[in-house]
Design a protein around this motif. Structure first.
Motif, mmCIF file in Angstrom:
data_model
loop_
_atom_site.group_PDB
_atom_site.id
_atom_site.type_symbol
_atom_site.label_atom_id
_atom_site.label_comp_id
_atom_site.label_asym_id
_atom_site.label_seq_id
_atom_site.Cartn_x
_atom_site.Cartn_y
_atom_site.Cartn_z
ATOM 1 N N ASN A 118 0.750 -1.198 0.077
ATOM 2 C CA ASN A 118 0.078 -0.030 -0.096
ATOM 3 C C ASN A 118 0.929 1.087 0.222
ATOM 4 O O ASN A 118 1.481 1.520 1.108
ATOM 5 N N GLY A 119 1.165 1.719 -0.958
ATOM 6 C CA GLY A 119 2.031 3.235 -1.281
ATOM 7 C C GLY A 119 3.141 2.832 -1.851
ATOM 8 O O GLY A 119 4.039 3.904 -1.923
ATOM 9 N N ILE A 120 3.557 1.700 -1.829
ATOM 10 C CA ILE A 120 5.135 1.582 -2.105
ATOM 11 C C ILE A 120 5.494 0.287 -2.769
ATOM 12 O O ILE A 120 4.672 -0.748 -2.363
ATOM 13 N N THR A 121 6.173 -0.108 -3.461
ATOM 14 C CA THR A 121 6.849 -1.418 -4.367
ATOM 15 C C THR A 121 8.075 -1.631 -3.633
ATOM 16 O O THR A 121 8.986 -0.892 -3.835
ATOM 17 N N VAL A 122 8.204 -2.877 -3.342
ATOM 18 C CA VAL A 122 9.382 -3.511 -2.410
ATOM 19 C C VAL A 122 10.129 -4.589 -3.460
ATOM 20 O O VAL A 122 9.276 -5.345 -4.038
ATOM 21 N N ALA A 455 10.992 7.447 -6.397
ATOM 22 C CA ALA A 455 11.054 6.797 -5.245
ATOM 23 C C ALA A 455 9.926 5.961 -5.017
ATOM 24 O O ALA A 455 9.630 5.471 -3.856
ATOM 25 N N SER A 456 9.325 5.344 -5.886
ATOM 26 C CA SER A 456 8.002 4.519 -5.803
ATOM 27 C C SER A 456 8.453 3.055 -5.562
ATOM 28 O O SER A 456 7.715 2.189 -5.287
ATOM 29 N N VAL A 457 9.953 2.514 -6.194
ATOM 30 C CA VAL A 457 10.236 1.279 -5.718
ATOM 31 C C VAL A 457 11.582 1.325 -5.361
ATOM 32 O O VAL A 457 12.478 2.013 -5.411
ATOM 33 N N ILE A 458 11.529 0.531 -4.218
ATOM 34 C CA ILE A 458 12.620 0.499 -3.362
ATOM 35 C C ILE A 458 13.285 -0.987 -3.291
ATOM 36 O O ILE A 458 12.355 -1.971 -3.089
ATOM 37 N N GLY A 459 14.626 -0.995 -3.058
ATOM 38 C CA GLY A 459 15.229 -2.257 -2.834
ATOM 39 C C GLY A 459 15.926 -2.487 -1.434
ATOM 40 O O GLY A 459 16.504 -3.582 -1.309
#
Length: 538
Positions: A118-122, A455-459
């Motif tokens: 919800n609100g972010i892709t990881v 900044a929508s996808v973080i690793g």
């Protein structure tokens, strides 16, 4: 060479002795299922925290089972272990019909999972070796002043700097890119990045990388099929250039004869067994994700290392379903994405060798940025056009996410409070943009430079069972003896403008040393030889 079959035989012999003795001594006061398999310690996950815990437990003579949801990925002489960006297939993604960037593939237990929360892709790693299979190898230690912008003073940075960071560095064999490799055309963009930092007057340096530079040289010379030098990375390196955990920590753990790794074992629940320890419920799956068996394992000591998302989900579910009812109110809180953002800067007239570029692991350290400390780590992209630079920005976010259990679906979901008007939400991005502005303004080019920031996808998922809140300062879960968190879930959302893997592993080394000394070795002193104790504490 020590064979896995020999290690497994030794493990099973030791486990049988342990289980028989334990049943005789504890049969009267523990409700263990007849079908349970018992072992002294279980580690869930085989990434940086789990691999460290497994090795040190094995060296201490503790019979340990590592449960890993993904498969093994041995490097083959044919250099065809992993999928590639240029020819993606199911090996690129965890049980998905597309790669993380939307390319259609067959469904398979591949190395990289995309989780749309919800609100972010990881992005999360999967396989024996966890995130080390898919990370870029950057081994980046935060400076003291930034470490304490994130962590409490109860954690001794000087001790980490003196003992535990060097211990991990030695295991990973990480080092900066050698000058002869940096000077080749495969690293044009790295040299341009460093040139821009010099012109801008911003502090910069090369970062240690867990790569075998001799294999990189062989790629440059044409005696190895190229991968690291042409932007292949996140799906694994077929050349074997990446010093992933399956080739050091985990290999050595199995060689002790006390550690057994079970791939394709997906943990679904954890439950307290009163007066004994913990039961772990597991689905054994095949390489297409189909359940082929259900199992339960019990252990006195349970180490959670399923990554920030996996570990947090297990704990939040256990609290909500009353299988671990004494978990405190901080479980599921304190999550952050390390201030990650990806930038594509376009328009440079100098060559960047598009599609044929290696990652030189250089960083700009703009720690006196007036909007907040920022580091910019140079990166690569296999299909980047000429005249572009790719980089990863990392900061210290103050906004935090939260994990919640949905009783209707039985699933745990992360919520990231996205709000463009929230000053805490935009501060890290504004600081990152400020640093790029300095880099671009100072560097004079005949073409206009454009910046695209995402900044929508973080690793780098971090948090959910944070040290000093859900756990004590050594990862002991509050309210439960023998239950520990040793992975990114214990980190409060950031590792101080650096790639987290190095700090996760260093903290895991520190924590497991204390846990062995105070919780385990003293409880079973006869099971640990003097030599084993010396190995643990060196």
């Amino acid at each position: 060479m020590f064979h896995q079959s020999q290690g497994r035989r030794r493990f099973l012999q030791n486990a049988a002795i342990f289980s028989t003795g334990l049943m005789a001594s504890l049969l009267s006061d523990r409700p263990i299922h007849a079908s349970d398999e018992s072992v002294e310690a279980i580690v869930i996950g085989s990434g940086f925290g789990g691999a460290v815990a497994a090795l040190r437990l094995g060296q201490a003579g503790i019979n340990t089972l590592v449960l890993e949801r993904g498969r093994r990925w041995p490097i083959t002489p044919e250099q065809n272990t992993f999928a590639t960006y240029r020819k993606p297939d199911g090996r690129a993604a965890w049980l998905s019909s597309t790669t993380f960037d939307g390319v259609p593939i067959d469904v398979y237990t591949g190395v990289l999972e995309r989780k749309d929360e919800n609100g972010i892709t990881v992005l999360c790693g999967a396989g024996v070796g966890g995130g080390s299979l898919v990370y870029n190898g950057a081994t980046y230690q935060p400076p003291r002043q930034l470490f304490y912008k994130v962590f409490p003073r109860d954690i001794n940075y000087d001790e980490l700097d003196r003992v535990y960071y060097p211990r991990v560095l030695s295991m990973l064999k990480a080092s900066p890119i050698p000058q002869d490799i940096l000077n080749t055309s495969y690293y044009d963009s790295t040299r341009l990045f460093l040139k821009q930092a010099t012109i801008a007057g911003l502090p910069h340096r090369l970062v240690d990388a867990a790569l075998d530079w001799d294999i990189i040289r062989q790629q440059i010379q044409g005696t190895k099929i190229p991968d690291a030098i042409i932007g292949e990375n996140w799906y694994g390196l077929n050349s074997g250039a990446k010093n992933s955990l399956d080739r050091n920590y985990l290999a050595q753990a199995e060689q002790t004869g006390h550690v057994n790794i079970l791939p394709l074992h997906l943990v679904t629940a954890i439950t307290e067994v009163p007066r004994f320890g913990y039961r772990v419920s597991v689905n054994e799956i095949n390489e297409f994700g189909e359940v082929v068996a259900t199992k339960t394992f019990t252990s006195r000591y349970l180490f959670l290392a399923a990554g920030s998302i996996g570990t947090s989900a297990l704990l939040v579910k256990a609290k909500a379903t009353d299988t671990l009812p004494r978990l405190n109110e901080y479980v599921g809180l304190g999550w952050g994405g390390n201030g990650d953002s990806i930038a594509l800067r376009s328009g440079f007239s100098e060559p960047t060798n598009p599609g044929q570029e290696g990652d030189g692991f250089a960083t700009v350290q703009h720690f006196d940025n007036p909007l907040g400390p920022i580091s910019i780590l140079h990166g690569t992209q296999w299909n980047a056009p000429e005249g572009t630079l790719i980089s990863l920005g990392m900061g210290i976010p103050t906004l935090k996410g939260k994990f919640n259990y949905d009783a209707t679906t039985g699933l745990v979901k992360l919520t990231w409070p996205v709000n463009s008007n929230h000053p805490k939400d935009t501060k890290v991005l504004q600081a990152t943009e400020y640093t790029y502005k300095l880099l671009n303004q100072k560097y004079q080019d005949k073409n206009p430079i454009t910046v695209t920031l995402d900044a929508s996808v973080i690793g780098h998922p971090l948090g959910g069972a944070v040290l000093g809140l859900a756990c004590d300062f050594y990862g002991r879960v509050m309210g439960y003896r023998g239950l520990y968190v040793v992975d990114g879930a214990m980190i409060p959302g950031s590792t101080g403008c650096t790639n987290p893997s190095f700090t996760i592993a260093a903290l895991a080394e520190r924590n497991i040393e204390r846990i062995l000394r105070d919780d385990i070795v003293t409880r079973y002193p006869s099971s640990v030889t003097l030599r084993d104790k010396q190995v643990v504490n060196k």
